[in-house]
Design an enzyme around this catalytic site. Structure first.
Site, PDB file in Angstrom:
ATOM      1  N   SER B  82      40.791  -0.036 -34.391  1.00 28.79           N
ATOM      2  CA  SER B  82      40.078   0.196 -33.130  1.00 28.79           C
ATOM      3  C   SER B  82      38.726   0.806 -33.462  1.00 28.79           C
ATOM      4  O   SER B  82      38.507   2.011 -33.306  1.00 28.79           O
ATOM      5  CB  SER B  82      40.877   1.173 -32.244  1.00 28.79           C
ATOM      6  OG  SER B  82      42.220   0.753 -32.076  1.00 28.79           O
ATOM      7  N   GLU B  83      37.791  -0.021 -33.920  1.00 27.01           N
ATOM      8  CA  GLU B  83      36.536   0.521 -34.455  1.00 27.01           C
ATOM      9  C   GLU B  83      35.732   1.296 -33.418  1.00 27.01           C
ATOM     10  O   GLU B  83      35.141   2.322 -33.735  1.00 27.01           O
ATOM     11  CB  GLU B  83      35.679  -0.598 -35.067  1.00 27.01           C
ATOM     12  CG  GLU B  83      36.183  -1.106 -36.416  1.00 27.01           C
ATOM     13  CD  GLU B  83      37.227  -2.195 -36.286  1.00 27.01           C
ATOM     14  OE1 GLU B  83      37.459  -2.676 -35.155  1.00 27.01           O
ATOM     15  OE2 GLU B  83      37.807  -2.594 -37.319  1.00 27.01           O
ATOM     16  N   ASP B 108      30.487  -4.936 -41.596  1.00 23.90           N
ATOM     17  CA  ASP B 108      30.407  -6.017 -40.603  1.00 23.90           C
ATOM     18  C   ASP B 108      31.092  -5.601 -39.294  1.00 23.90           C
ATOM     19  O   ASP B 108      30.775  -6.136 -38.241  1.00 23.90           O
ATOM     20  CB  ASP B 108      31.106  -7.278 -41.130  1.00 23.90           C
ATOM     21  CG  ASP B 108      30.663  -7.639 -42.533  1.00 23.90           C
ATOM     22  OD1 ASP B 108      30.076  -8.707 -42.720  1.00 23.90           O
ATOM     23  OD2 ASP B 108      30.911  -6.843 -43.464  1.00 23.90           O
ATOM     24  N   HIS B 152      32.612 -10.629 -43.751  1.00 20.44           N
ATOM     25  CA  HIS B 152      32.969  -9.471 -44.595  1.00 20.44           C
ATOM     26  C   HIS B 152      31.941  -9.250 -45.714  1.00 20.44           C
ATOM     27  O   HIS B 152      32.259  -8.610 -46.715  1.00 20.44           O
ATOM     28  CB  HIS B 152      34.341  -9.667 -45.251  1.00 20.44           C
ATOM     29  CG  HIS B 152      35.517  -9.364 -44.361  1.00 20.44           C
ATOM     30  ND1 HIS B 152      35.705  -9.970 -43.150  1.00 20.44           N
ATOM     31  CD2 HIS B 152      36.565  -8.514 -44.514  1.00 20.44           C
ATOM     32  CE1 HIS B 152      36.831  -9.516 -42.608  1.00 20.44           C
ATOM     33  NE2 HIS B 152      37.365  -8.627 -43.412  1.00 20.44           N
TER      34      HIS B 152
END
Lengths: 323, 348
Positions: B82-83, B108, B152
């Protein structure tokens, strides 16, 4: 017999193809023929096939970083997939995407996604297009128990309810978000109850049981096609390998994978069921196994022989339609 | 790899350390010194809630390995994927007495959390009339070379450098990584700390004691008078290699590693160009609105009269990072591209 023989053989073939493809991908990765990262979906085949087996090419799916199975179930060419995963110019995405970004728009496969939670808002868009254009196409997003905790997934679910979009949210709950337990990362006891809270029908099924999963998704898909809005399906399943190939999986319990492979293998469960019910003969499935082995062997050979991209022409192409 | 930083004032005991371990050391010692320092992110320890071993990952690249066993799960927090919530929690905690180090496993993933970074953390102090401070560090891995594909492998440092209120740190070796991480943790502003993933195993001599490297002070890994080469992060490796090859031909390069790109040591670059009259900037990012063009712009504006040749930049092309090895190799700047640019500005 509740299922046509042709349907059962098709389901088995698709599941077996995924299994064989993934196991071979793992071997080829370990052998140095596959660059980058590979996240294998072996063990989770039943869900991909149950979701996609009735779909047409104009129905849309959005996948995850663990997306090979969804591609195969949706009808992507395994030769083109293997070439893509090996980074060859004749791969599905000309070698520019790779395992984590594999896609085939012509097959309604909107792409694997290397961003956890990246998919569901996009799949809402596909569903919105269907609703707006009146095409009656259905959109399915594959999610994991990990992406369930991304705001993007939750926003997408809410909006799908608000707009009554033809979107089936499938949550493949394999017990692990990478190397963290699902029962740690999900603060609630039940993901299905949580998703029901968004205001849509939500069901939890045994994802190792093809038939249970298929029946649940079939109802959800029909509801979406009939204008009844989104559904959440949580399918509990097992990831046979690591988060990525090469993951030492220190976080997993002793004998956990061994026991799961023995007792929770969706392919074995399918075979046992159809033989016990007298729906299919073992010989018919064994013949399929043999054919698939040869097909995958061919895909690998073709992949290894396929041309590499040429930086002079391929690096700068495809960034824009025109510029 | 030797210590590339001539600003090194190494006293006392030193050890050969990897980039990875140098960052780990910095965080560990700061956590011992200051109980308000916490670490949070996806699998910064790993194995939370699982039946197997604890501390299974220590971050996906092992940078925070061993911190959870020493400081416990209260201070080394495995989060859900959960960035936005990770960065928001770090920013909120930083305004309320903690010094969080939040990890974005791959930088990213800022996309998922970007509002919390650029609209929230970066702007608090200014919007609140200087009445708040946000002492947080956001660690992230950047860069290509791992065949990890478009989502990525990005650099994205130029995007955060563009945002006022953020500081952006890009160490190119283990010595700098440790000293800059110490400074990042002690700094009262939000700091973006970008670790290039191909450098984790690079080693150099690193003091055992804690030391802070101030932001905005460049390092000079090679000194010379013919051409200035400004490079950041892993590009410093290529710049040094090119400089050493050119030295054999009698061409002397002044290699400047800004180490932090916000704030950036403009003076060091301008002073060097005053001597050399020639500038090559090496940056792995995309070319448009990027750091290389920013540095070129600064020199064009403030050092124009020193220039004896057009500035050259060596960057990635204007494409996403490709997956296929041949394409990724062609995408990335390398020693040959730096050599060609230097020869071009020399008219050689």
């Amino acid at each position: 017999m509740p299922y046509q023989e042709e349907f059962l053989l098709r389901a088995y073939r698709s599941m077996r193809t995924i299994r064989e493809f993934e196991e071979r991908c793992i071997a080829e990765f370990m052998g140095g023929n596959v660059p980058g990262f590979v996240h294998a979906s072996n063990g989770q085949e039943a869900i991909a096939v149950a979701a996609c087996i009735d779909l047409s090419d104009s129905d849309i799916i959005g996948s995850t970083h663990r997306g090979h199975g969804h591609c195969i179930a949706k009808g992507c060419d395994i030769g083109g997939m293997m070439k893509e995963i090996m980074g060859r110019s004749t791969g599905l995405c000309k070698g520019k995407g790779g395992s984590m970004h594999i896609a085939d728009i012509d097959k309604g496969m909107l792409g694997a996604n290397a961003i956890v939670g990246g998919g569901p808002p996009l799949v809402n868009g596909a569903a919105l297009a269907s609703k707006t254009l009146g095409t009656k196409n259905v959109a399915i997003s594959f999610n994991g128990d990990g992406s369930a905790n991304q705001g993007t997934a939750m926003e997408a679910m809410n909006m799908a309810v608000v707009l009554q979009l033809p979107h089936v949210f499938i949550y493949e709950n394999n017990g692990y978000a990478e190397g963290t337990a699902a029962n740690y990362g999900l603060g609630c006891d039940s993901l299905t109850d949580r998703n029901a809270g968004f205001g849509m029908p939500a069901e939890c099924v045994d994802g190792n049981d093809f038939f249970a999963t298929y029946e649940a998704i079939k109802v959800a898909t029909q509801r979406a096609r009939d204008g009844g809005g989104p559904t959440s399906i949580e399918a509990k399943c097992v990831r046979f390998d690591g988060h990525f190939i090469g993951d030492p999986q220190l976080y997993r319990g002793k004998d956990e994978v061994k026991n799961a492979r023995k007792n929770q293998d969706c392919l074995k469960i399918f075979r046992d069921r159809v033989i016990k019910e007298g729906w299919l003969k073992a010989a018919a499935m064994n013949a399929i196994d043999k054919e698939i082995k040869a097909e995958i062997e061919q895909a690998v050979a073709d992949g290894l022989a396929a041309p590499h991209p040429d930086p002079a022409t391929d690096l700068m192409s495809d960034v824009y339609c025109s510029y | 790899m030797t210590n590339n930083s001539n600003n090194a004032q190494v006293t006392g005991k030193t050890s050969i350390k990897t980039y990875r371990d140098a960052i780990n050391d910095a965080i560990r010692e700061e956590m011992r010194r200051d109980p308000t320092v916490i670490v949070l992110g996806e699998e910064v320890s790993g194995g939370a809630g699982c039946d197997g071993e604890d501390d299974a990952y220590g971050g996906v690249f092992g940078v925070t390995k061993g911190l959870m066993p020493e400081f416990g799960r209260e201070r080394v927090i495995d989060t859900p994927i959960s960035e936005a919530a990770i960065i928001g929690a770090a920013a909120g905690a930083a305004n309320n007495g903690l010094r969080p180090i939040a990890e974005l496993m791959f930088f990213d993933f800022i996309g998922v959390s970007f509002d919390q970074i650029f609209n929230q953390a970066a702007k608090f102090r200014y919007m609140f009339g200087g009445k708040s401070k946000t002492p947080m560090v956001i660690r992230g891995t950047v860069g290509g070379g791992w065949r990890a594909g478009a989502q990525h492998s990005s650099m994205l440092h130029s995007i955060v450098t563009h945002i006022a209120g953020l500081k952006v740190v890009m160490p190119s070796n283990a010595y700098d990584a440790k000293g800059l991480m110490v400074q990042a943790i002690r700094d009262d502003d939000p700091v973006i700390f970008l670790e290039h993933k191909v450098m984790y195993d690079n080693e150099c001599e690193v003091p055992d004691e804690q030391y802070a490297i101030p932001f905005g002070e460049a390092a000079f890994p090679r000194q010379g008078k013919d051409v200035t080469i400004v490079a950041i992060s892993n590009m410093v490796t290529h710049a040094i290699a090119a400089a050493d090859l050119l030295a054999q031909e009698g061409i002397s390069c002044d290699v400047i590693d800004p180490r932090t790109v916000s704030p950036m040591d403009d003076e060091a670059i301008l002073e060097s160009v005053e001597v050399t009259g020639r500038l090559v900037v090496v940056d792995e990012g995309n070319p448009r609105c990027g750091l290389a063009s920013d540095i070129a712009g600064i020199v064009a504006e403030k050092g124009f009269h020193s220039l004896r040749a057009p500035i050259r930049t060596v960057t990635a092309p204007h494409t996403p990072v490709p997956f296929a090895p041949e394409l990724e190799d062609a995408y990335l700047p390398n020693v040959d591209k730096v050599l060609a640019a230097v020869r071009e500005v020399l008219g050689a």
